[in-house]
Design a protein around this motif. Structure first.
Motif, mmCIF file in Angstrom:
data_model
loop_
_atom_site.group_PDB
_atom_site.id
_atom_site.type_symbol
_atom_site.label_atom_id
_atom_site.label_comp_id
_atom_site.label_asym_id
_atom_site.label_seq_id
_atom_site.Cartn_x
_atom_site.Cartn_y
_atom_site.Cartn_z
ATOM 1 N N ASP A 167 0.824 -1.345 -0.062
ATOM 2 C CA ASP A 167 -0.055 -0.046 -0.030
ATOM 3 C C ASP A 167 0.780 1.412 0.017
ATOM 4 O O ASP A 167 0.395 2.289 -0.439
ATOM 5 N N ALA A 168 1.973 1.183 0.723
ATOM 6 C CA ALA A 168 3.080 2.189 0.670
ATOM 7 C C ALA A 168 3.693 2.497 -0.744
ATOM 8 O O ALA A 168 4.588 3.341 -0.975
ATOM 9 N N GLY A 169 3.586 1.414 -1.727
ATOM 10 C CA GLY A 169 4.040 1.764 -3.074
ATOM 11 C C GLY A 169 5.364 0.748 -3.281
ATOM 12 O O GLY A 169 5.795 0.805 -4.440
ATOM 13 N N TYR A 170 5.640 0.019 -2.232
ATOM 14 C CA TYR A 170 6.678 -0.988 -2.523
ATOM 15 C C TYR A 170 6.314 -2.237 -3.348
ATOM 16 O O TYR A 170 5.007 -2.564 -3.277
ATOM 17 N N HIS A 171 7.116 -2.931 -4.030
ATOM 18 C CA HIS A 171 6.833 -4.059 -5.111
ATOM 19 C C HIS A 171 6.542 -5.168 -4.259
ATOM 20 O O HIS A 171 7.366 -5.624 -3.547
ATOM 21 N N GLY A 172 5.385 -5.964 -4.140
ATOM 22 C CA GLY A 172 5.237 -7.174 -3.643
ATOM 23 C C GLY A 172 5.380 -8.168 -4.705
ATOM 24 O O GLY A 172 4.855 -8.188 -5.802
ATOM 25 N N GLU A 173 6.484 -8.884 -4.507
ATOM 26 C CA GLU A 173 6.896 -9.958 -5.393
ATOM 27 C C GLU A 173 6.100 -11.376 -5.369
ATOM 28 O O GLU A 173 5.594 -11.673 -6.472
ATOM 29 N N LEU A 174 5.610 -11.815 -4.295
ATOM 30 C CA LEU A 174 5.159 -12.927 -3.948
ATOM 31 C C LEU A 174 3.865 -12.612 -2.769
ATOM 32 O O LEU A 174 4.416 -12.477 -1.571
ATOM 33 N N LYS A 175 2.722 -12.643 -3.106
ATOM 34 C CA LYS A 175 1.766 -12.191 -2.045
ATOM 35 C C LYS A 175 1.843 -13.560 -1.148
ATOM 36 O O LYS A 175 2.390 -14.698 -1.290
ATOM 37 N N PRO A 176 1.554 -13.380 0.207
ATOM 38 C CA PRO A 176 1.512 -13.997 1.255
ATOM 39 C C PRO A 176 0.827 -15.431 1.004
ATOM 40 O O PRO A 176 -0.243 -15.399 0.175
ATOM 41 N N TRP A 177 1.522 -16.426 1.435
ATOM 42 C CA TRP A 177 0.966 -17.966 1.030
ATOM 43 C C TRP A 177 1.272 -18.633 2.177
ATOM 44 O O TRP A 177 2.380 -18.562 2.787
ATOM 45 N N ASP A 178 0.712 -19.956 2.379
ATOM 46 C CA ASP A 178 1.173 -21.097 3.527
ATOM 47 C C ASP A 178 2.055 -22.040 2.667
ATOM 48 O O ASP A 178 1.679 -22.747 1.755
#
Length: 138
Positions: A94-105
């Motif tokens: 949300d602050a604009g940083y790149h999320g490479e892989l969303k959270p997962w189990d």
């Protein structure tokens, strides 16, 4: 004496952006650090994480060139629980940083997520997954 890991250094292209990112992960840096060419944070383990601007590196290694691809350095931050992994990931994206892989189990028993810092270095978030209760034996 056996050498001991004491210092991790990362070369950065934008010190203020880098410090903003890592402060959001709980690291503490001195006041006015944004204007410094070399900045360190001492981690709870005693290891120091340091950032140097490209100009600092070139001052003693004039032939140094920034890597042409990111992803060779990776850091991982342990979170208190799986919900914190999700929360911190969302806050950084949300602050604009790149999320490479969303959270997962992950199959290895952790809630896991991957982001990139302002220079493209990998930063992972993780927390152990709760273990399922064993079926009651009769």
């Amino acid at each position: 004496m056996t050498p001991q890991l004491d210092f991790i250094g990362i070369v950065v292209s934008d010190m203020p952006a880098t410090l903003d990112f890592y402060r959001r992960l709980g690291l503490v840096f001195p006041e006015d650090a944004e204007n410094q060419p070399h900045v360190e944070a001492t981690l709870p383990s005693g290891v120091r994480l340091a950032f140097d601007t490209e100009a600092v590196i070139k001052s003693f290694h004039p032939q140094w060139q920034p890597p042409t691809s990111a992803g060779r350095t990776g850091l991982a931050f342990r979170c208190a629980d799986p919900a914190e992994v999700d929360q911190v990931f969302a806050e950084l994206v949300d602050a604009g940083y790149h999320g490479e892989l969303k959270p997962w189990d992950a199959v290895w028993g952790q809630r896991y997520a991957s982001l990139a810092d302002p220079d493209g270095n990998g930063v992972d978030l993780y927390a152990p997954l709760p273990t399922a209760p064993s079926p009651a034996t009769e």
